[in-house]
Design an enzyme around this catalytic site. Structure first.
Site, PDB file in Angstrom:
ATOM      1  N   CYS A 100      13.586  10.023   9.454  1.00 36.55           N
ATOM      2  CA  CYS A 100      13.201   9.440  10.753  1.00 36.55           C
ATOM      3  C   CYS A 100      14.315   9.580  11.940  1.00 36.55           C
ATOM      4  O   CYS A 100      14.413   9.642  12.806  1.00 36.55           O
ATOM      5  CB  CYS A 100      12.398   8.282  10.715  1.00 36.55           C
ATOM      6  SG  CYS A 100      13.371   6.909  10.206  1.00 36.55           S
ATOM      7  N   GLU A 146       8.818  14.926  16.800  1.00 33.80           N
ATOM      8  CA  GLU A 146       9.329  14.739  15.723  1.00 33.80           C
ATOM      9  C   GLU A 146       8.796  15.927  14.621  1.00 33.80           C
ATOM     10  O   GLU A 146       7.722  15.899  14.447  1.00 33.80           O
ATOM     11  CB  GLU A 146       9.210  13.430  14.969  1.00 33.80           C
ATOM     12  CG  GLU A 146      10.038  13.288  13.740  1.00 33.80           C
ATOM     13  CD  GLU A 146       9.882  11.898  13.089  1.00 33.80           C
ATOM     14  OE1 GLU A 146      10.683  11.243  12.720  1.00 33.80           O
ATOM     15  OE2 GLU A 146       8.730  11.244  13.407  1.00 33.80           O
ATOM     16  N   GLU A 161       8.255   0.625  11.968  1.00 37.87           N
ATOM     17  CA  GLU A 161       9.554   1.575  11.979  1.00 37.87           C
ATOM     18  C   GLU A 161       8.954   2.701  11.853  1.00 37.87           C
ATOM     19  O   GLU A 161       8.652   3.316  10.995  1.00 37.87           O
ATOM     20  CB  GLU A 161      10.181   1.221  10.498  1.00 37.87           C
ATOM     21  CG  GLU A 161      11.900   1.711  10.699  1.00 37.87           C
ATOM     22  CD  GLU A 161      11.792   3.226  10.329  1.00 37.87           C
ATOM     23  OE1 GLU A 161      11.826   3.860  11.303  1.00 37.87           O
ATOM     24  OE2 GLU A 161      11.742   3.587   9.242  1.00 37.87           O
ATOM     25  N   LYS A 192       0.784  -1.087  -0.047  1.00 35.67           N
ATOM     26  CA  LYS A 192       0.158   0.040  -0.022  1.00 35.67           C
ATOM     27  C   LYS A 192       0.893   1.313   0.034  1.00 35.67           C
ATOM     28  O   LYS A 192       1.748   1.576   1.035  1.00 35.67           O
ATOM     29  CB  LYS A 192      -0.811  -0.017   1.385  1.00 35.67           C
ATOM     30  CG  LYS A 192      -2.151   0.994   1.021  1.00 35.67           C
ATOM     31  CD  LYS A 192      -2.015   2.513   1.133  1.00 35.67           C
ATOM     32  CE  LYS A 192      -1.366   2.945   2.229  1.00 35.67           C
ATOM     33  NZ  LYS A 192      -1.220   4.156   2.501  1.00 35.67           N
TER      34      LYS A 192
END
Length: 495
Positions: free
Chosen positions: A291, A390, A257, A183
Site C-alpha cells: 500500500c 491504487e 490502514e 479474521k
C-alpha cells in the site's frame, strides 16, 4: 517447494482457547501463486462461527482474568507466544511465499523476526503511561488519567503481508488488555493458523485470541456485531469506506490502514540514475503489492525522459520467477483475480494516452503462475486512471512537472496520503517539501517507513496509526478518576 502439511488444523477454527469444529461444511481453496496449483484447503466460517468467536472474546473480556491482569503479567504471555512464533518461523515463511508470491529470502528473514513485533509491545508494559497523576482543579486531591482496554477487537487482515498486519493489531491489543478476534483473508489464511498454534502453546486464557477465515459477507457480520467494541482493518480504501460506515452506525471504534497512491518527487539536484535504482528496487518489493509503494514518480519536464529510461533499464533487468529461487528478484502476484486487475489497469493506461515505456505483459518464459512484468508508463497526466487509483502491482506512472510548486501540487492532488518521498541532497529543501506533502510518512531519498514509530495515512488512506506507542493508544480508552487521595492499589502512576 513446500510439500509438507503447512498447518496442523486447517479444518478447524481456534476459538475460546481450543480448536473447534466449524458450524458448516464450506471450504476455502488456497492456490499456490507461482504454480496455480492447490496449496491449502481451510474451513470457511459462517454466521454461527462468528457468533461463537465473539461470545468467547466477550466472555473473556467481561468475566475472564485477562483485562484484570497487570500489564507485566500480560507481557509474560506475549513473550511466551513470541517464543513459539520463533519455533514456527520456517513454515510461517514458506506459507507466506506460497500464498502471496513474496520472495522467500525476505519472508524467511521477516518471519524469523516477527516475534520482535510482539516483544516491542510487551516492553511497553514497563514504559507506557497507562496511568498519569494530575492535580484536579475542581475538587479532590488527585486526578488519575487512566488508559484502559477498549474491549473486544476484531482484527481484519489482508493477504499481501499477513504476518505483519496481524502483529500490528494483536500485539497492542493484547498488552492493552483487549481480547481479539482475528479474521484472516481467504486468499492467505496460513499466518492465522500459525498464530493460533503459538497462542495455544503459550497457554493464553480461553477466549483471549480467537482466529477464523471468512469471506466478505461473513466478515461484515463481524464488523456489525454489537459484541465487538473496535475494528482494526488493513485493506483497500473501498472496503475501508464500508467498514467505517458500519462502525459509524453504532459508534464503534476503528483503526483503518488503507490504500495509497504514493508520490516520489525527484528534485533537480538529485542524480536520476540513483533515484531510478532506489525507486525501482522498492517498486518490485512484494511484486508491488504494498500500500505504501511509491508509484507516482514526479520529475521536472526537462529530466522526465532521462528518469523514464533509467527506470525502464532497471525494470528490464529484473529477474522474475520462482519466489523460492534465491536468484529471483520479483515473484508472482498473489492470485489470478488480482493479475487480471493489474492487467486491466495497464490496458486502461494505454487507452487513456499514457505511453508504455517498458513491461506491460506477462513474462514470456513463465507459462504458469500469476506473473506480470514490472511496468513503467511515461508522460502520464495526473488525471489518468493509472495515476488516480491504487493498482497494487509493479506499475509506475512518471508524471512531468514544470516547477517544484507544481510537483508538490501534483503530489497532493489525490484522495490518498499514506506515503511519499523527496529525492534531494538539500536537507533543508527536503524538510520544507516534506512538511508540505499531505502524507502519513515522508522519506528523503527513498521509501523510508518507520512502523516502529507510527504508520498510517492522511485523507482516504486511513484513520489512526499503527506501530509503537501511537499504535497502542488506539486500543485504549481514557478515563479520569478524581479522588480524595492516592490509593495504594493504583500501582504504577506517572506524574
Amino acid at each position: 517447494m513446500f510439500t509438507d502439511a503447512p498447518v496442523r488444523h486447517p479444518d478447524k477454527f481456534f476459538i475460546d482457547g481450543h480448536w473447534t469444529e466449524p458450524s458448516g461444511t464450506r471450504k476455502i481453496r488456497v492456490t499456490n501463486s507461482a504454480t496455480e496449483e492447490l496449496f491449502l484447503t481451510v474451513a470457511e466460517a459462517e454466521e454461527a462461527d462468528v457468533n461463537c468467536a465473539v461470545a468467547a472474546a466477550r466472555n473473556a473480556f467481561d468475566h475472564g482474568p485477562w483485562p484484570r491482569m497487570s500489564h507485566d503479567e500480560r507481557a509474560k504471555f506475549i513473550r511466551a507466544m513470541a517464543g513459539e512464533l520463533d519455533k514456527l518461523a520456517e513454515p510461517h515463511a514458506r506459507i507466506w511465499t506460497t500464498e502471496a508470491g513474496a520472495l522467500h529470502g525476505f519472508t524467511k528473514a521477516r518471519c524469523a523476526g516477527i516475534s520482535n513485533d510482539y516483544l516491542s509491545y510487551a516492553s511497553l508494559a514497563e514504559t507506557f503511561p497507562f496511568q498519569e497523576r494530575h492535580k484536579p482543579k475542581s475538587g479532590g486531591e488527585v486526578a488519575l488519567l487512566v488508559r484502559e482496554p477498549v474491549g473486544v477487537v476484531a482484527a481484519i487482515v489482508p493477504w499481501n503481508a499477513a504476518p505483519g498486519a496481524i502483529s500490528s493489531k494483536v500485539g497492542p491489543a493484547l498488552i492493552a488488555g483487549c481480547t481479539v478476534i482475528v479474521k484472516v483473508s481467504p486468499e492467505a489464511p496460513g499466518a492465522g493458523y500459525i498464530l493460533a498454534e503459538a497462542c495455544e502453546a503459550a497457554g493464553f486464557p480461553p477466549g483471549v485470541v480467537n482466529i477464523f477465515t471468512a469471506e466478505r459477507e461473513v466478515s461484515e457480520l463481524l464488523v456489525r456485531h454489537p459484541g465487538v467494541d473496535k475494528v482494526a482493518f488493513t485493506g483497500s480504501t473501498v472496503a475501508g469506506r464500508r467498514i467505517a460506515s458500519i462502525c459509524g452506525e453504532r459508534i464503534a471504534r476503528c483503526t483503518l490502514e488503507l490504500g495509497g497512491k504514493s508520490p516520489a518527487i525527484v528534485l533537480d539536484d538529485y542524480d536520476v540514475a540513483i533515484a531510478a535504482q532506489s525507486i525501482a528496487s522498492r517498486a518490485i518489493f512484494l511484486t508491488g503489492q504494498v500500500c505504501a509503494s511509491l508509484t507516482r514518480i514526479i520529475v521536472s519536464r526537462n529530466r522526465h525522459d532521462a528518469l523514464v529510461e533509467a527506470l525502464s533499464e532497471n525494470f528490464r533487468n529484473v529477474r522474475v520467477g520462482d519466489p523460492f529461487d534465491p536468484a529471483t528478484q520479483m515473484g508472482p502476484l498473489a492470485m489470478r483475480r488480482h493479475r487480471d486487475r493489474v492487467e486491466g489497469y495497464i490496458q486502461k493506461g494505454k487507452a487513456e494516452g499514457a505511453k508504455l515505456a517498458t513491461g506491460g505483459g506477462r513474462p514470456a518464459h513463465l507459462d504458469r503462475g500469476f506473473y506480470i512484468e514490472p511496468t513503467v508508463f511515461c508522460n502520464v497526466d495526473n488525471n489518468h486512471t493509472i495515476a488516480r487509483e491504487e493498482i497494487f502491482g509493479p506499475v509506475l506512472a512518471v508524471i512531468p512537472a514544470d516547477s517544484d510548486e507544481q510537483a508538490v501540487a501534483i503530489a497532493n492532488d489525490t484522495i490518498y496520503g499514506l506515503n511519499a518521498s523527496v529525492f534531494t541532497h538539500d536537507l533543508e529543501r527536503a524538510y520544507a517539501v516534506a512538511r508540505r506533502i499531505r502524507s502519513g510518512t515522508v522519506g528523503q531519498n527513498g521509501m523510508r517507513n518507520e512502523g516502529s514509530i507510527a504508520f498510517g495515512g492522511f485523507k482516504q488512506s486511513g484513520i489512526g496509526r499503527e506501530g509503537g506507542s501511537e499504535g497502542l493508544r488506539a486500543y485504549l480508552e481514557t478515563k479520569v478518576v478524581v479522588l480524595d487521595g492516592m490509593p495504594q492499589s493504583a500501582g504504577c502512576v506517572r506524574d
